[in-house]
Design an enzyme around this catalytic site. Structure first.
Site, PDB file in Angstrom:
ATOM      1  N   HIS A  29      48.974  46.418  48.242  1.00  0.00           N
ATOM      2  CA  HIS A  29      49.403  45.951  46.927  1.00  0.00           C
ATOM      3  C   HIS A  29      50.375  46.938  46.293  1.00  0.00           C
ATOM      4  O   HIS A  29      49.951  47.862  45.592  1.00  0.00           O
ATOM      5  CB  HIS A  29      48.174  45.761  46.033  1.00  0.00           C
ATOM      6  CG  HIS A  29      47.154  44.830  46.619  1.00  0.00           C
ATOM      7  ND1 HIS A  29      46.292  45.217  47.627  1.00  0.00           N
ATOM      8  CD2 HIS A  29      46.875  43.529  46.361  1.00  0.00           C
ATOM      9  CE1 HIS A  29      45.519  44.189  47.948  1.00  0.00           C
ATOM     10  NE2 HIS A  29      45.846  43.156  47.202  1.00  0.00           N
ATOM     11  N   HIS A 277      52.531  41.363  44.039  1.00  0.00           N
ATOM     12  CA  HIS A 277      51.126  41.766  43.908  1.00  0.00           C
ATOM     13  C   HIS A 277      50.532  42.269  45.226  1.00  0.00           C
ATOM     14  O   HIS A 277      50.037  43.392  45.274  1.00  0.00           O
ATOM     15  CB  HIS A 277      50.285  40.599  43.375  1.00  0.00           C
ATOM     16  CG  HIS A 277      48.814  40.764  43.610  1.00  0.00           C
ATOM     17  ND1 HIS A 277      47.990  41.416  42.719  1.00  0.00           N
ATOM     18  CD2 HIS A 277      48.022  40.400  44.655  1.00  0.00           C
ATOM     19  CE1 HIS A 277      46.752  41.428  43.216  1.00  0.00           C
ATOM     20  NE2 HIS A 277      46.749  40.822  44.377  1.00  0.00           N
ATOM     21  N   GLU A 429      22.503  40.237  32.879  1.00  0.00           N
ATOM     22  CA  GLU A 429      22.016  40.800  34.149  1.00  0.00           C
ATOM     23  C   GLU A 429      23.134  41.463  34.942  1.00  0.00           C
ATOM     24  O   GLU A 429      22.937  42.514  35.557  1.00  0.00           O
ATOM     25  CB  GLU A 429      21.366  39.710  35.009  1.00  0.00           C
ATOM     26  CG  GLU A 429      20.092  39.101  34.432  1.00  0.00           C
ATOM     27  CD  GLU A 429      20.380  38.010  33.416  1.00  0.00           C
ATOM     28  OE1 GLU A 429      21.557  37.637  33.231  1.00  0.00           O
ATOM     29  OE2 GLU A 429      19.410  37.520  32.794  1.00  0.00           O
ATOM     30  N   HIS A 490      13.072  28.613  38.183  1.00  0.00           N
ATOM     31  CA  HIS A 490      12.613  29.987  38.012  1.00  0.00           C
ATOM     32  C   HIS A 490      11.900  30.535  39.246  1.00  0.00           C
ATOM     33  O   HIS A 490      11.483  31.687  39.247  1.00  0.00           O
ATOM     34  CB  HIS A 490      11.685  30.085  36.802  1.00  0.00           C
ATOM     35  CG  HIS A 490      12.423  30.111  35.500  1.00  0.00           C
ATOM     36  ND1 HIS A 490      13.343  29.146  35.168  1.00  0.00           N
ATOM     37  CD2 HIS A 490      12.398  30.997  34.464  1.00  0.00           C
ATOM     38  CE1 HIS A 490      13.843  29.439  33.967  1.00  0.00           C
ATOM     39  NE2 HIS A 490      13.290  30.554  33.527  1.00  0.00           N
TER      40      HIS A 490
HETATM   41  C1  TPP Z   1      35.761  39.310  42.027  1.00  0.00           C
HETATM   42  C2  TPP Z   1      37.081  39.211  42.714  1.00  0.00           C
HETATM   43  N1  TPP Z   1      37.664  38.007  42.859  1.00  0.00           N
HETATM   44  C3  TPP Z   1      38.831  37.901  43.502  1.00  0.00           C
HETATM   45  C4  TPP Z   1      39.451  38.992  44.028  1.00  0.00           C
HETATM   46  C5  TPP Z   1      40.748  38.843  44.788  1.00  0.00           C
HETATM   47  N2  TPP Z   1      41.868  39.387  43.987  1.00  0.00           N
HETATM   48  C6  TPP Z   1      42.333  40.612  44.178  1.00  0.00           C
HETATM   49  S1  TPP Z   1      43.548  41.014  43.104  1.00  0.00           S
HETATM   50  C7  TPP Z   1      43.498  39.487  42.381  1.00  0.00           C
HETATM   51  C8  TPP Z   1      44.416  39.149  41.249  1.00  0.00           C
HETATM   52  C9  TPP Z   1      44.272  40.159  40.221  1.00  0.00           C
HETATM   53  O1  TPP Z   1      45.201  40.008  39.220  1.00  0.00           O
HETATM   54  P1  TPP Z   1      45.386  41.234  38.258  1.00  0.00           P
HETATM   55  O2  TPP Z   1      44.096  41.844  37.972  1.00  0.00           O
HETATM   56  O3  TPP Z   1      46.205  40.778  37.126  1.00  0.00           O
HETATM   57  O4  TPP Z   1      46.158  42.263  39.162  1.00  0.00           O
HETATM   58  P2  TPP Z   1      47.712  42.534  39.283  1.00  0.00           P
HETATM   59  O5  TPP Z   1      48.240  41.590  40.311  1.00  0.00           O
HETATM   60  O6  TPP Z   1      48.313  42.312  37.971  1.00  0.00           O
HETATM   61  O7  TPP Z   1      47.729  43.934  39.735  1.00  0.00           O
HETATM   62  C10 TPP Z   1      42.513  38.703  42.971  1.00  0.00           C
HETATM   63  C11 TPP Z   1      42.211  37.327  42.569  1.00  0.00           C
HETATM   64  C12 TPP Z   1      38.816  40.230  43.871  1.00  0.00           C
HETATM   65  N3  TPP Z   1      39.304  41.350  44.354  1.00  0.00           N
HETATM   66  N4  TPP Z   1      37.642  40.320  43.191  1.00  0.00           N
END
Ligand code: TPP
Ligand code: MG
Length: 695
Positions: A29, A277, A429, A490
């Site tokens: 990234h 990204h 939780e 539950h």
């Molecule tokens: C709980 C979770 N769901 C999905 C992902 C997959 N994922 C990684 S980065 C991302 C997008 C994140 O967007 P943002 O936080 O705005 O990051 P940016 O591209 O701006 O750095 C996703 C969906 C993850 N790492 N964790």
């Protein structure tokens, strides 16, 4: 070179190291490190009190990269600051945490620069992040811990703890529910030592956030009771520093800084697009981006002269001085308050004080018995008196989970009394589990309670505790159908087996009050593993340990509780928790009918699986094929103990709403059903033996 130029040179070094590493790995990234390099530079080199020479110095500021996909930011910083490595015993190794070679091998096997930040793998990483939302939620636990430590250990003239917690997060973290749960609690607790910086770049994987995320986030955080600041240009490091100064001066509220940034900053064709990204920029775009920074276009992993020195003169010098002063102060503290100082020493290496298990109850045999949760409550109240930094609570089920610490002076963690021992997490939780991770990362010894069924709500953070090897304890009550009338919503079915599937999580389901004590005795001695204890809501008979084996067998995961008075067993009944006394009832009846049964209490699969083969065979005698497992949970997985010949009395459907007795009858958790199954197995074995003889 002027300091301004060195600042810019350092920022562009972070950017280009990140770009090159992603390009080389052919994955990763790049966009967010390119955008946030100035932010991370400012925090680290101008503000953060983190000594690269001692990354586990107790009073260091914490830096959490909640948008863990931007890990190259962290690897760049750890490399450029020369952060040193420590091992699991908290010894300094005299080698760097991350080398340039690790960065060249970003995301490759054994590189200290893996895809996402991993606590325990790379020194200087304060928390494992990547599952979005977890980092910011853990940072709330870290902030609670700092307040707790300061309240507990600071004395006039001895500010032993006064550190701050910085967490960076993107749109993803802000969309995840766990961040909201945690932010709500942080506002309530007025954690003014906590600062989140939100990377407002309007981009996530599927494109611009106008398709998903259009809320007024400033209003949201104001609503939580945070101080909300905005920095309109992520490249303006003086504004960023100013915002961080405002944070440091803000009392009684956590700070939320909205930072407007451009993902992929400097890449002419990819900036501000989702394409920046999560994939390499491509050779040509790398060249163009470097050109825009005024960087040599064809040199890779270039660290110009003066950059590492600039970090040395900034964060290095500032933090070394802070640590030197702290260490000196701690020496005087040790003289003035030797007991407190030794507590700090012990907790830093995750040890227990002497006599930590003093006054643990011993329960006399009692047919009526006591509920697992009640026994647990008694144990927790003793442990918390013996271990000052043992703290915890429940997600609003304390009275029911029996997790309330009731002794004199136990107190509640509240904004005005952050040194209490009872945490009230509210009905949150997921945040609870993330927060106890943050407490454990800060070396407190935490426990968290809810119903076993709601472990599902906490699971992502439980998994991270296991991955981070944190000694967190989950107190999961209402572990089966004892919840009767509450019905299938539950009643846990698949929760036990799904928790058992988490690598490194110790799952225990004790059978009676004395097994509960032994379960805690075992779990408390774990330094690098989380544990979950499943406890009954209803009373369970306290077994007569003169007649049956000692409860200390819990420490081996499974043990022979009862055997036939003479002769080898021909049937093995294996059970956990509330089903153990049921197995004992069946066993006594079987003996009267002349069937030689053995009862194995198996509170923990994973502890048992780690015993020697000899021990395991001594419990589950290999030549006994007639085996029955009994557990009020999913049947899944018990085959491995009963074999293909054996039978499992467990759940294949959801439960139902009815009094427990009726449910036990409906689902076959009764001695007569066990005996019926045993007889079927004996029959089958006889037929097989006959066939063998004829053949
Ligand atoms: C709980 C979770 N769901 C999905 C992902 C997959 N994922 C990684 S980065 C991302 C997008 C994140 O967007 P943002 O936080 O705005 O990051 P940016 O591209 O701006 O750095 C996703 C969906 C993850 N790492 N964790
Ligand atoms: Mg984003």
């Amino acid at each position: 070179m002027a300091n301004n130029d060195l600042d810019q040179l350092s920022i562009n070094t972070i950017r280009t190291l990140s770009i090159d590493a992603v390009q080389q790995a052919k994955s990763g990234h790049p966009g967010t490190p390119m955008a946030l390099a100035p932010l991370v530079f400012t925090i680290w080199n101008r503000v953060l009190r983190f000594d690269p020479k001692d990354p586990i110095w107790p009073n260091r500021d914490r830096f959490v990269l909640s948008n863990g996909h931007a890990s190259m930011l962290l690897w760049s910083m750890l490399y450029l600051t020369g952060t040193q490595a420590v091992n699991a015993e908290y010894e300094r190794l005299g080698q760097p945490a991350v080398t340039l070679e690790d960065i060249r091998r970003f995301r490759q096997l054994d590189s200290k620069a893996p895809g996402h930040p991993e606590y325990h793998w790379t020194s200087g990483v304060e928390a494992t992040t990547g599952p979005l939302g977890q980092g910011v939620a853990m940072s709330v636990g870290m902030a609670i811990a700092e307040k707790w430590l300061a309240n507990h250990y600071n004395r006039p003239g001895f500010e032993m703890f006064d550190y701050r917690i910085y967490a960076i997060a993107g749109d993803g973290c802000m969309m995840e529910g766990v961040a909201s749960e945690a932010a709500s609690l942080a506002g309530h607790l007025q954690l003014d030592n906590l600062c989140w910086i939100y990377d407002n770049n309007h981009i996530t994987i599927e494109g611009n956030t106008r398709i998903t995320f259009t809320e007024d986030i400033a209003a949201r955080f104001l609503g939580y009771g945070w101080n909300v600041l905005r920095v309109g240009d992520a490249n303006d490091i003086d504004r960023i520093q100013h915002a961080l100064t405002v944070f440091a001066q803000t009392k009684d509220r956590p700070t939320f800084i909205i930072l407007d940034s451009h993902i992929g900053y400097g890449a002419p064709n990819l900036q501000d697009t989702a394409a920046a990204h999560g994939e390499p920029l491509g050779e040509e775009e790398v060249r163009l981006a470097k050109r825009s920074y005024g960087w040599p276009e064809d040199v890779k992993f270039f660290v110009p002269d003066g950059v590492r020195e600039h970090f040395n003169a900034g964060i290095g010098a500032r933090a070394a001085e802070a640590r030197r002063r702290w260490t000196q102060l701690f020496e005087s503290y040790r003289v003035a308050y030797p007991d407190l100082a030794s507590e700090i020493d012990l907790m830093q290496s995750r040890q227990l004080p002497v006599a930590w298990d003093k006054n643990l109850p011993v329960f006399p045999a009692d047919a009526k018995g006591i509920a697992g949760r009640d026994a647990s409550g008694k144990v927790l109240n003793e442990l918390a008196q013996n271990i000052p930094w043992f703290v915890g609570g429940s997600a609003d089920l304390g009275p029911s989970n029996r997790t309330m610490l009731k002794f004199n002076g136990a107190g509640n963690v509240e904004a005005a009394s952050p040194g209490g021992k009872n945490l009230h997490f509210g009905v949150r939780e997921h945040a609870m589990a993330a927060i106890v991770n943050g407490l454990a990362l800060s070396k407190l010894r935490p426990f968290a309670g809810t119903f076993l069924i709601f472990s599902d709500y906490a699971r992502p953070a439980i998994r991270l505790a296991a991955l981070m090897e944190l000694p967190v304890i989950y107190v999961f009550t209402h572990d089966a159908m004892g919840d009767g009338e509450d019905g299938p919503t539950h009643q846990p079915v698949e929760q036990l087996v799904s928790l058992r599937a988490i690598p490194g999580l110790v799952m225990l389901r004790p059978a009676d009050a004395n097994e509960v004590v032994e379960a805690y005795r075992y779990v408390m001695q774990l330094r690098h593993k989380p544990a979950a204890i499943a406890l009954s809501r209803q009373a369970l008979p306290t077994l007569d340990r003169n007649k049956y084996a000692a409860a200390s067998g819990v420490a081996r995961g499974a043990y022979v509780l009862a055997d036939p008075p003479e002769g080898q067993p021909e049937v093995i009944l294996i059970a956990s928790g509330s089903e153990v006394s049921l197995a004992i009832d069946a066993h006594e009846k079987l003996l009267r009918e002349g069937i030689r049964s053995r009862v194995v209490s198996m509170p923990s699969w994973d502890i048992f699986d780690n015993q020697t083969p000899e021990y395991r065979d001594s419990v589950l005698a290999p030549d006994v094929k007639s085996r029955v497992a009994i557990e009020q949970g999913s049947v899944l997985g018990w085959e491995r103990y009963v074999g293909s010949f054996g039978r499992i009395i467990g759940m294949k459907t959801f439960g139902a709403s009815a009094p427990l007795k009726e449910l036990q009858a409906k689902f076959g958790f009764e001695p007569d059903r066990v005996i019926e199954v045993v007889k079927e197995l004996r029959e089958k074995e006889n037929v097989l033996n006959l066939r063998k003889e004829i053949a």
